[in-house]
Design an enzyme around this catalytic site. Structure first.
Site, short mmCIF file in Angstrom:
data_model
loop_
_atom_site.label_atom_id
_atom_site.label_comp_id
_atom_site.label_asym_id
_atom_site.label_seq_id
_atom_site.Cartn_x
_atom_site.Cartn_y
_atom_site.Cartn_z
N CYS A 5 -0.27 7.41 -10.56
CA CYS A 5 -0.56 6.40 -9.54
C CYS A 5 -2.05 6.06 -9.52
O CYS A 5 -2.89 6.95 -9.63
CB CYS A 5 -0.12 6.90 -8.15
N TYR A 32 -1.40 -0.30 -10.17
CA TYR A 32 -1.65 -1.65 -9.64
C TYR A 32 -3.01 -2.17 -10.05
O TYR A 32 -3.80 -1.44 -10.60
CB TYR A 32 -1.52 -1.66 -8.11
N GLU A 73 3.44 4.25 -10.73
CA GLU A 73 3.15 3.17 -9.81
C GLU A 73 1.66 2.85 -9.95
O GLU A 73 0.82 3.51 -9.35
CB GLU A 73 3.47 3.57 -8.38
N TYR A 75 0.85 -1.20 0.00
CA TYR A 75 0.00 0.00 0.00
C TYR A 75 0.88 1.25 0.00
O TYR A 75 1.85 1.32 0.77
CB TYR A 75 -0.94 0.00 1.23
N SER A 76 0.53 2.20 -0.86
CA SER A 76 1.28 3.46 -0.91
C SER A 76 1.06 4.23 0.39
O SER A 76 -0.08 4.31 0.88
CB SER A 76 0.77 4.36 -2.04
C1 LIG Z 1 2.96 -0.55 -5.14
C2 LIG Z 1 1.49 -0.78 -4.81
C3 LIG Z 1 0.82 0.19 -4.11
C4 LIG Z 1 -0.54 0.00 -3.79
N1 LIG Z 1 -1.19 0.98 -3.10
C5 LIG Z 1 -2.48 0.83 -2.80
C6 LIG Z 1 -3.17 1.85 -2.07
O1 LIG Z 1 -2.59 2.91 -1.72
N2 LIG Z 1 -4.47 1.66 -1.77
C7 LIG Z 1 -5.14 0.51 -2.15
O2 LIG Z 1 -6.33 0.39 -1.84
N3 LIG Z 1 -4.51 -0.46 -2.85
C8 LIG Z 1 -3.20 -0.35 -3.16
N4 LIG Z 1 -2.54 -1.36 -3.83
C9 LIG Z 1 -3.29 -2.61 -4.12
C10 LIG Z 1 -3.16 -3.59 -2.92
O3 LIG Z 1 -1.82 -4.04 -2.82
C11 LIG Z 1 -4.04 -4.84 -3.05
O4 LIG Z 1 -3.77 -5.44 -4.30
C12 LIG Z 1 -5.53 -4.55 -2.95
O5 LIG Z 1 -5.85 -3.98 -1.70
C13 LIG Z 1 -6.31 -5.86 -3.10
O6 LIG Z 1 -5.84 -6.76 -2.15
P1 LIG Z 1 -6.84 -7.78 -1.42
O7 LIG Z 1 -6.05 -8.67 -0.56
O8 LIG Z 1 -7.95 -7.04 -0.80
O9 LIG Z 1 -7.44 -8.58 -2.65
P2 LIG Z 1 -7.17 -10.14 -2.96
O10 LIG Z 1 -7.92 -10.98 -2.05
O11 LIG Z 1 -5.72 -10.34 -3.08
O12 LIG Z 1 -7.84 -10.21 -4.38
C14 LIG Z 1 -7.20 -9.66 -5.50
C15 LIG Z 1 -7.46 -10.56 -6.67
O13 LIG Z 1 -8.83 -10.54 -6.97
C16 LIG Z 1 -9.02 -10.72 -8.35
N5 LIG Z 1 -9.81 -9.59 -8.86
C17 LIG Z 1 -9.68 -8.30 -8.52
N6 LIG Z 1 -10.60 -7.56 -9.15
C18 LIG Z 1 -11.31 -8.41 -9.92
C19 LIG Z 1 -12.39 -8.27 -10.83
N7 LIG Z 1 -12.95 -7.07 -11.06
N8 LIG Z 1 -12.87 -9.38 -11.46
C20 LIG Z 1 -12.32 -10.58 -11.21
N9 LIG Z 1 -11.30 -10.78 -10.37
C21 LIG Z 1 -10.81 -9.72 -9.75
C22 LIG Z 1 -7.66 -10.74 -8.97
O14 LIG Z 1 -7.31 -12.10 -9.16
C23 LIG Z 1 -6.77 -10.12 -7.94
O15 LIG Z 1 -5.47 -10.60 -7.98
C24 LIG Z 1 -1.20 -1.20 -4.18
C25 LIG Z 1 -0.51 -2.15 -4.92
C26 LIG Z 1 0.82 -1.96 -5.22
C27 LIG Z 1 1.54 -3.02 -6.01
#
Ligand SMILES: Cc1cc2nc3c(=O)[nH]c(=O)nc-3n(C[C@H](O)[C@H](O)[C@H](O)COP(=O)(O)OP(=O)(O)OC[C@H]3O[C@@H](n4cnc5c(N)ncnc54)[C@H](O)[C@@H]3O)c2cc1C
Length: 398
Positions: free
Chosen positions: A355, A398, A396, A177-178
């Protein structure tokens, strides 16, 4: 204070005056016609009204000049504004400044805490940022760093390891997360770190069932006092240049605002002796609805207080329309201002930051391709050979 002009992207710059520093000019319009040699004698300064910026830049380009910097100046000096064709008001013997380009990155902290030995921090607060009528849920979460070794700078990220195990019974992997606060934290006491997290929610296409993201849901429901595993910090792609006179163009969608909030606080809300920002910061912010404008009050307060140094342009896709009647996404605003942006990125002290969701990239690329083409330049080559090479294009997504 709410500024309605911000919503339309017109930030009231019309009456403002900017000081241009130019090098490499031919002697004059006359000598230009006679194809004289280019004089390269240090910097020449011009005061240019905002309304004439485009015309001025074309003129400079035709005269073989190179714009080194653009700075907003105060109303008192407005009367001195030169007209086009440009007449220098000051000629200095000083050489052009070095490009701000690559920041010394060696002293930026990384991986102080790793997944096998994370920081156990406590939640201080967890507040909703989406207002009534908005879409989804986005939280501003502040964590306690008191007594820890975690330090960071603006533009970095941290990892969060959600509690519990995955469907194979293994501990969850970290998500990045940023960081949404400056190195000094929201309380400016160096003891907190903040995130801006959207709860991932989507429909499974086959079953139609609602799916919630693991880590974003975990973060979303945290209460003050809860313990959280934090890793990092990581990332050197989104660091701000040290130069307080730089132009910082920010293009963000949704939670992509996080690092930009940190930049803006560092520029305008903190009083850092080593970073007294005097340049131009321009934020393009794309959201679905007005209630989804994250940190709206903070942004508009900064704009009202620093209209010469902070420009705020929203793209509200479900409410605003492009000239041809389409939805106004961020790339629509970039396209509207493409010529200005094109001119700005010719300056060596302009940095562009992008971003948010990956989907924003192609549209911005397309808008910049068109702006470059108008100037006879291949965008892909310019991006790679100039902007990225000079460390002035930061992405950046994601
Ligand atoms: C450098 C960086 C900075 C980031 N900064 C932020 C930030 O500031 N704020 C923020 O909120 N997030 C940010 N993210 C994103 C964050 O890291 C997570 O990816 C996000 O919160 C989702 O994680 P999760 O565990 O909730 O979802 P997970 O349980 O990991 O689910 C994600 C997965 O769900 C599936 N998926 C997602 N959307 C769909 C869709 N529409 N249809 C079908 N499948 C889907 C995909 O397979 C995806 O990989 C950042 C990512 C990176 C790489």
């Amino acid at each position: 204070m709410f500024n309605s002009s911000a919503v339309t992207g017109n930030t009231g710059f019309g009456n403002r005056i900017f000081r241009y520093e130019v090098v490499g000019l031919r002697q004059s319009n006359e000598s230009d016609k006679s194809d004289y040699a280019i004089r390269r004698s240090g910097s020449v300064f011009y005061n240019v009204p905002y309304a004439r910026m485009n015309q001025f830049m074309q003129e400079i380009s035709r005269l073989g000049g190179k714009i080194i910097s653009i700075l907003p100046i105060t109303a008192e000096t407005a009367a001195q504004a030169s007209v086009i064709p440009p007449t220098p008001i000051v000629e200095a013997a000083t050489p052009a400044p070095e490009p701000t380009a690559k920041k010394a990155k060696a002293d930026v902290p990384v991986n102080t805490y790793r997944p096998n030995n994370p920081l156990i921090s406590k939640v201080i607060s967890n507040e909703e940022l989406v207002r009534e009528g908005g879409e989804g849920t986005v939280k501003h979460i502040v964590f306690d760093l008191e007594g820890s070794d975690l330090t960071y700078v603006e533009g970095q990220s941290i990892g969060i390891i959600p509690a519990g195990t995955d469907d194979k019974g293994k501990p969850h992997k970290l998500r990045l997360y940023s960081i949404a606060s400056t190195r000094h934290g929201d309380r400016v006491d160096d003891k907190t770190i903040s995130l801006c997290v959207r709860q991932l929610e989507y429909k499974n296409k086959e079953t139609g069932e609602k799916v919630y993201g693991v880590c974003s849901s975990y973060l979303n429901q945290l209460q003050p006092g809860d313990e959280v595993k934090i890793t990092g910090p990581v990332g050197k792609e989104m660091l701000l240049p040290d130069d307080p006179t730089a132009t910082i163009v920010m293009m963000g969608t949704g939670t992509g605002i996080a690092p930009f909030r940190a930049y803006l606080w560092r520029m305008f809300k903190e009083n850092n002796p080593d970073y007294q920002f005097k340049g131009l910061a321009w934020l393009f912010f794309g959201v679905a609805y007005t209630p989804n404008i994250l940190y709206k009050e903070e942004l508009e307060e900064i704009q009202a207080k620093y209209p010469d140094n902070f420009r705020l342009t929203y793209a509200i896709s479900r409410e605003q329309k492009t000239a041809d009647g389409g939805k106004m996404y961020i790339q629509g605003r970039i396209a509207e201002h493409a010529d200005e942006l094109w001119n700005l990125i010719q300056q060596k002290n302009t940095h562009v930051y992008m971003c948010g969701l990956k989907g924003m990239e192609p549209g911005i690329d397309e808008a910049m391709t068109q702006a470059a083409a108008k100037n006879g330049v291949d965008w892909t080559e310019f991006l790679k050979g100039t902007l990225k090479k000079e460390g002035r294009w930061h992405v950046e997504t994601y």
